[in-house]
Structure formats: C-alpha cells, structure tokens
Scaffold this motif. Structure first.
Motif, short mmCIF file in Angstrom:
data_model
loop_
_atom_site.label_atom_id
_atom_site.label_comp_id
_atom_site.label_asym_id
_atom_site.label_seq_id
_atom_site.Cartn_x
_atom_site.Cartn_y
_atom_site.Cartn_z
N ALA A 122 0.90 -0.96 -0.06
CA ALA A 122 0.05 0.08 0.04
C ALA A 122 0.83 1.17 -0.13
N LEU A 123 0.30 2.38 -0.84
CA LEU A 123 1.32 3.45 -1.03
C LEU A 123 0.66 4.64 -0.23
N TYR A 124 1.11 5.26 0.61
CA TYR A 124 0.44 6.35 1.55
C TYR A 124 1.04 7.74 1.29
N ASP A 125 0.32 8.73 1.05
CA ASP A 125 0.89 10.24 1.31
C ASP A 125 0.61 10.72 2.66
N ASP A 131 -1.82 13.45 8.99
CA ASP A 131 -1.34 12.48 9.93
C ASP A 131 -1.66 10.98 9.82
N GLN A 132 -2.75 10.64 9.24
CA GLN A 132 -3.11 9.14 9.00
C GLN A 132 -2.90 8.75 7.76
N GLY A 133 -2.28 9.66 6.96
CA GLY A 133 -1.89 8.96 5.45
C GLY A 133 -3.18 8.92 4.45
N GLU A 134 -2.85 9.35 3.33
CA GLU A 134 -3.77 9.33 2.32
C GLU A 134 -3.36 8.25 1.50
N LEU A 135 -4.42 7.25 1.36
CA LEU A 135 -4.25 5.89 0.37
C LEU A 135 -3.95 6.37 -1.02
N CYS A 138 -2.56 3.96 -3.56
CA CYS A 138 -2.48 2.84 -4.40
C CYS A 138 -2.28 1.49 -3.53
N MET A 139 -2.87 0.51 -3.87
CA MET A 139 -2.94 -0.59 -3.25
C MET A 139 -2.64 -1.56 -4.48
N SER A 140 -1.56 -2.63 -4.16
CA SER A 140 -1.29 -3.60 -5.32
C SER A 140 -0.42 -4.76 -5.01
N ASP A 141 -0.51 -5.61 -5.47
CA ASP A 141 0.54 -7.01 -5.36
C ASP A 141 1.90 -6.68 -5.97
N ASP A 142 2.04 -5.85 -7.07
CA ASP A 142 2.87 -5.47 -7.74
C ASP A 142 3.80 -4.34 -7.40
N ILE A 143 4.92 -4.41 -6.82
CA ILE A 143 5.82 -3.43 -6.74
C ILE A 143 6.01 -2.30 -7.65
N ALA A 144 6.22 -2.98 -9.00
CA ALA A 144 6.38 -1.97 -9.97
C ALA A 144 5.10 -0.91 -10.33
N GLU A 145 3.89 -1.56 -9.89
CA GLU A 145 2.89 -0.33 -10.09
C GLU A 145 2.87 0.40 -8.79
N ILE A 146 3.16 0.09 -7.70
CA ILE A 146 3.64 1.01 -6.53
C ILE A 146 4.67 2.13 -6.78
N ARG A 147 5.82 1.66 -7.48
CA ARG A 147 6.53 2.66 -7.95
C ARG A 147 6.00 3.61 -8.79
N ALA A 148 5.28 2.90 -9.87
CA ALA A 148 4.75 4.08 -10.80
C ALA A 148 3.69 5.13 -10.26
N ALA A 149 3.12 4.51 -9.33
CA ALA A 149 2.16 5.69 -8.70
C ALA A 149 2.69 6.46 -7.80
N ALA A 150 3.80 6.02 -7.13
CA ALA A 150 4.64 6.94 -6.25
C ALA A 150 5.17 8.14 -7.25
#
Length: 56
Positions: free
Chosen positions: A4-7, A12-16, A18-30
């Motif tokens: 899960a990628l949070y900002d 303080d609680q973080g804005e979600l 992206c959620m994914s099983d693929d770390i490449a998708e998380i990196r692209a979202a970041a």
C-alpha cells in the motif's frame, strides 16, 4: 493486496494512493504522485506481512 502506498504530507493518518501486489505498480504510482504534487509529498510504502514473517 501486498503493498500500500500512502502520502503523509498533509495528513497524519496518511492518504491512500494505491494498493497492489505488484511493486512496479506502486513505484509508478509514487512517481506519478510526485509529478502531480511537484515533489510536495511524503510517500511511504507499507507491506502486508504474513504470519510467518512476523514470527521470524
């Protein structure tokens, strides 16, 4: 869902972002989030741990 990628920049609680099983998708979202906010972000990736990983 494994990752899960949070900002946390203005939340303080973080804005979600992206959620994914693929770390490449998380990196692209970041990367996209950084571009959208001109770098005004505090991104964190969280990994869901299995019971085995917790007890090791």
């Amino acid at each position: 869902m494994k990752y899960a990628l949070y900002d946390f920049y203005e939340d303080d609680q973080g804005e979600l972002i992206c959620m994914s099983d693929d770390i490449a998708e998380i990196r692209a979202a970041a990367k996209l989030r950084c571009e959208e906010t001109d770098g005004e972000c505090d991104l964190r990736v969280m990994k869901k741990l299995t019971r085995e990983e917790v007890t090791e």
